[in-house]
Scaffold this motif. Structure first.
Motif, short mmCIF file in Angstrom:
data_model
loop_
_atom_site.label_atom_id
_atom_site.label_comp_id
_atom_site.label_asym_id
_atom_site.label_seq_id
_atom_site.Cartn_x
_atom_site.Cartn_y
_atom_site.Cartn_z
N LYS A 119 0.83 -1.21 0.00
CA LYS A 119 0.00 0.00 0.00
C LYS A 119 0.86 1.25 0.00
CE LYS A 119 -4.20 -1.75 2.13
NZ LYS A 119 -5.11 -1.64 3.28
N ARG A 120 1.95 1.21 0.76
CA ARG A 120 2.84 2.37 0.81
C ARG A 120 3.49 2.60 -0.55
NH1 ARG A 120 7.93 3.71 0.96
NH2 ARG A 120 8.70 1.58 0.96
N LEU A 121 3.90 1.51 -1.20
CA LEU A 121 4.55 1.64 -2.50
C LEU A 121 3.58 2.10 -3.58
CD1 LEU A 121 6.89 -1.47 -2.50
CD2 LEU A 121 7.55 0.93 -2.30
N GLU A 122 2.31 1.72 -3.47
CA GLU A 122 1.33 2.13 -4.47
C GLU A 122 1.07 3.63 -4.43
OE1 GLU A 122 -2.05 -0.35 -3.75
OE2 GLU A 122 -1.19 -2.04 -4.85
N LYS A 123 1.39 4.26 -3.33
CA LYS A 123 1.22 5.71 -3.21
C LYS A 123 2.47 6.47 -3.65
CE LYS A 123 -2.05 5.28 0.55
NZ LYS A 123 -2.33 5.55 1.96
N ASP A 124 3.55 5.75 -3.90
CA ASP A 124 4.81 6.37 -4.30
C ASP A 124 4.87 6.45 -5.82
OD1 ASP A 124 7.37 7.36 -4.36
OD2 ASP A 124 8.33 5.43 -3.90
N PHE A 125 4.89 7.68 -6.35
CA PHE A 125 4.86 7.88 -7.80
C PHE A 125 6.11 7.31 -8.46
CE2 PHE A 125 5.50 10.41 -11.66
CZ PHE A 125 4.33 10.08 -12.31
N GLY A 126 7.27 7.46 -7.85
CA GLY A 126 8.51 6.94 -8.41
C GLY A 126 8.46 5.44 -8.58
N TYR A 127 7.94 4.74 -7.59
CA TYR A 127 7.83 3.28 -7.66
C TYR A 127 6.88 2.88 -8.78
CZ TYR A 127 6.43 -1.46 -6.41
OH TYR A 127 6.13 -2.79 -6.44
N LEU A 128 5.73 3.56 -8.86
CA LEU A 128 4.77 3.24 -9.91
C LEU A 128 5.34 3.47 -11.30
CD1 LEU A 128 1.49 4.65 -8.32
CD2 LEU A 128 2.15 2.26 -8.55
N LEU A 129 6.12 4.55 -11.42
CA LEU A 129 6.72 4.86 -12.71
C LEU A 129 7.74 3.77 -13.10
CD1 LEU A 129 6.80 6.93 -14.98
CD2 LEU A 129 8.63 8.10 -13.75
N GLU A 130 8.51 3.29 -12.14
CA GLU A 130 9.48 2.24 -12.42
C GLU A 130 8.81 0.92 -12.77
OE1 GLU A 130 12.05 1.87 -9.09
OE2 GLU A 130 12.85 3.90 -9.28
N GLN A 131 7.68 0.63 -12.16
CA GLN A 131 7.00 -0.64 -12.36
C GLN A 131 6.14 -0.66 -13.62
OE1 GLN A 131 7.65 -3.34 -10.54
NE2 GLN A 131 9.13 -2.04 -9.49
N SER A 132 5.77 0.51 -14.13
CA SER A 132 4.91 0.53 -15.31
C SER A 132 5.73 0.20 -16.55
CB SER A 132 4.25 1.90 -15.45
OG SER A 132 5.22 2.87 -15.73
N SER A 133 5.05 -0.35 -17.54
CA SER A 133 5.75 -0.65 -18.78
C SER A 133 5.90 0.63 -19.59
CB SER A 133 4.97 -1.69 -19.58
OG SER A 133 3.74 -1.16 -20.00
N MET A 134 6.94 0.71 -20.37
CA MET A 134 7.20 1.92 -21.14
C MET A 134 6.59 1.87 -22.54
SD MET A 134 8.45 3.73 -19.08
CE MET A 134 9.79 4.73 -18.55
#
Length: 86
Positions: free
Chosen positions: A65-80
């Motif tokens: 839950k904490r990581l889902e609120k972190d924009f940097g983490y979401l950006l790294e995990q999303s596909s480009m």
């Protein structure tokens, strides 16, 4: 003088006798008490393992839950590959 031999049946019977085990030597009440204590210890160990598993799962959910609120983490995990979202 000739020595008398022991009958074979007696020697065969002696070899078939097994040595007394601890279970045979213990009082049945003591044996039952030990068995119940072992069951209690197994139950306590299983309860502790379940408790540890639940704590680990709760910690993992909290971290997710904490990581889902972190924009940097979401950006790294999303596909480009943005073309598939058009």
């Amino acid at each position: 003088m000739v020595k008398k031999r022991k009958p074979l049946a007696a020697s065969a019977q002696a070899s078939s006798d097994k040595p007394a085990t601890l279970k045979d030597l213990l009082n049945p009440d003591v044996l039952n008490q030990l068995k119940s204590q072992a069951d209690q210890m197994r139950a306590a160990e299983a309860e502790q393992r379940e408790k540890n598993r639940k704590q680990a799962e709760e910690a993992r959910k909290t971290e997710q839950k904490r990581l889902e609120k972190d924009f940097g983490y979401l950006l790294e995990q999303s596909s480009m590959d943005w073309r598939k979202y058009k």
